[in-house]
Write a protein that holds these residues in place. Structure first.
Motif, PDB file in Angstrom:
ATOM      1  N   TRP A  12       0.847  -1.192   0.000  1.00 25.32           N
ATOM      2  CA  TRP A  12       0.000   0.000   0.000  1.00 25.32           C
ATOM      3  C   TRP A  12       0.882   1.242   0.000  1.00 25.32           C
ATOM      4  CZ3 TRP A  12      -4.567  -1.195  -1.463  1.00 25.32           C
ATOM      5  CH2 TRP A  12      -5.090  -2.451  -1.156  1.00 25.32           C
ATOM      6  N   SER A  13       0.301   2.363  -0.302  1.00 28.20           N
ATOM      7  CA  SER A  13       1.034   3.631  -0.433  1.00 28.20           C
ATOM      8  C   SER A  13       1.899   3.918   0.783  1.00 28.20           C
ATOM      9  CB  SER A  13       0.065   4.793  -0.654  1.00 28.20           C
ATOM     10  OG  SER A  13      -0.568   4.669  -1.886  1.00 28.20           O
ATOM     11  N   LYS A  14       1.363   3.747   1.967  1.00 27.17           N
ATOM     12  CA  LYS A  14       2.110   4.055   3.196  1.00 27.17           C
ATOM     13  C   LYS A  14       3.373   3.210   3.270  1.00 27.17           C
ATOM     14  CE  LYS A  14       2.587   5.436   7.603  1.00 27.17           C
ATOM     15  NZ  LYS A  14       3.918   5.923   7.694  1.00 27.17           N
ATOM     16  N   GLY A  24       3.953  10.854   2.054  1.00 25.91           N
ATOM     17  CA  GLY A  24       2.791  10.336   1.342  1.00 25.91           C
ATOM     18  C   GLY A  24       2.332  11.276   0.244  1.00 25.91           C
ATOM     19  N   SER A  25       2.407  12.578   0.502  1.00 24.59           N
ATOM     20  CA  SER A  25       2.001  13.557  -0.514  1.00 24.59           C
ATOM     21  C   SER A  25       2.926  13.495  -1.728  1.00 24.59           C
ATOM     22  CB  SER A  25       1.997  14.965   0.076  1.00 24.59           C
ATOM     23  OG  SER A  25       3.281  15.303   0.557  1.00 24.59           O
ATOM     24  N   TRP A  30       3.891  11.799  -7.369  1.00 25.95           N
ATOM     25  CA  TRP A  30       4.611  10.977  -8.338  1.00 25.95           C
ATOM     26  C   TRP A  30       3.650  10.048  -9.077  1.00 25.95           C
ATOM     27  CZ3 TRP A  30       9.495   9.045  -5.223  1.00 25.95           C
ATOM     28  CH2 TRP A  30      10.313  10.142  -4.939  1.00 25.95           C
ATOM     29  N   CYS A  31       2.748   9.412  -8.329  1.00 27.59           N
ATOM     30  CA  CYS A  31       1.798   8.475  -8.945  1.00 27.59           C
ATOM     31  C   CYS A  31       0.883   9.201  -9.925  1.00 27.59           C
ATOM     32  CB  CYS A  31       0.980   7.767  -7.868  1.00 27.59           C
ATOM     33  SG  CYS A  31       1.961   6.598  -6.894  1.00 27.59           S
TER      34      CYS A  31
END
Length: 190
Positions: A12-14, A24-25, A30-31
């Motif tokens: 997951w992102s985290k 996270g931001s 980037w995504c």
């Protein structure tokens, strides 16, 4: 699950932001940039991005290009995506933490290794090009500094000569005045 009964671990992102050491931001930014250029991340049941090894590899490469090579995000995104074939990009929505694939893990890993080697080869070429470019810029800067130093020396020499010439002209004019004065004094006796 694939034919061999193995699954590829999903993240997951985290987890990925912690792994890469970015906020996270920053990961979201980037995504989004990657998605704007056509890269699609798998999505979980709650529509959050799911990351697999090849996504992590892509994000790592992006981080290196941006942080170590000082590339702008848009250029770095285009560069990392240039090494990803359209049919290798992830797509669709899958169950969390599982990939349903008919491709055996060994073949997928082999393809990823080939892709990784291609990306590494491109990066090596780019690094060599950057080293060459830096070397040329350093030589050019040294040449410019030398030329500026020579120019400054020529200007100083010209200024000194100009000052000396003005002094000689002034002294000559003063001597001429004295000579003219002496001539008139001799002529009129004063």
């Amino acid at each position: 699950m694939n034919e061999g009964g193995t699954t590829e671990k999903a993240y997951w992102s985290k987890e990925i932001s912690d792994l890469l050491g970015v906020a996270g931001s920053t990961m979201r930014k980037w995504c989004l940039a990657l998605e704007e250029q056509g890269y699609t991340f798998l999505r979980g049941a709650n529509n959050s991005r799911v990351f697999y090894d090849k996504d992590i590899l892509l994000l790592r490469r992006l981080k290196v290009l941006m942080q170590e090579n000082k590339m702008a995000l848009d250029i770095a995104v285009k560069f990392v995506l240039s090494g990803v074939e359209d049919d290798k990009r992830t797509e669709g929505v899958h169950e969390e933490n599982a990939v349903h694939s008919d491709v055996p893990v060994d073949i997928a890993n082999n393809e990823e290794r080939v892709l990784l080697n291609q990306v590494i080869e491109k990066l090596d070429k780019m690094e060599e090009f950057n080293r060459t470019l830096v070397s040329q810029i350093e030589r050019q800067n040294k040449y410019i500094e030398e030329q500026l130093h020579k120019r400054d020396e020529h200007i100083m020499t010209a200024l000194r000569e100009s000052i000396e010439t003005k002094k000689l002209i002034a002294a000559s004019q003063e001597a001429q005045k004295e000579e003219n004065k002496s001539f008139w004094q001799r002529l009129f006796g004063k």
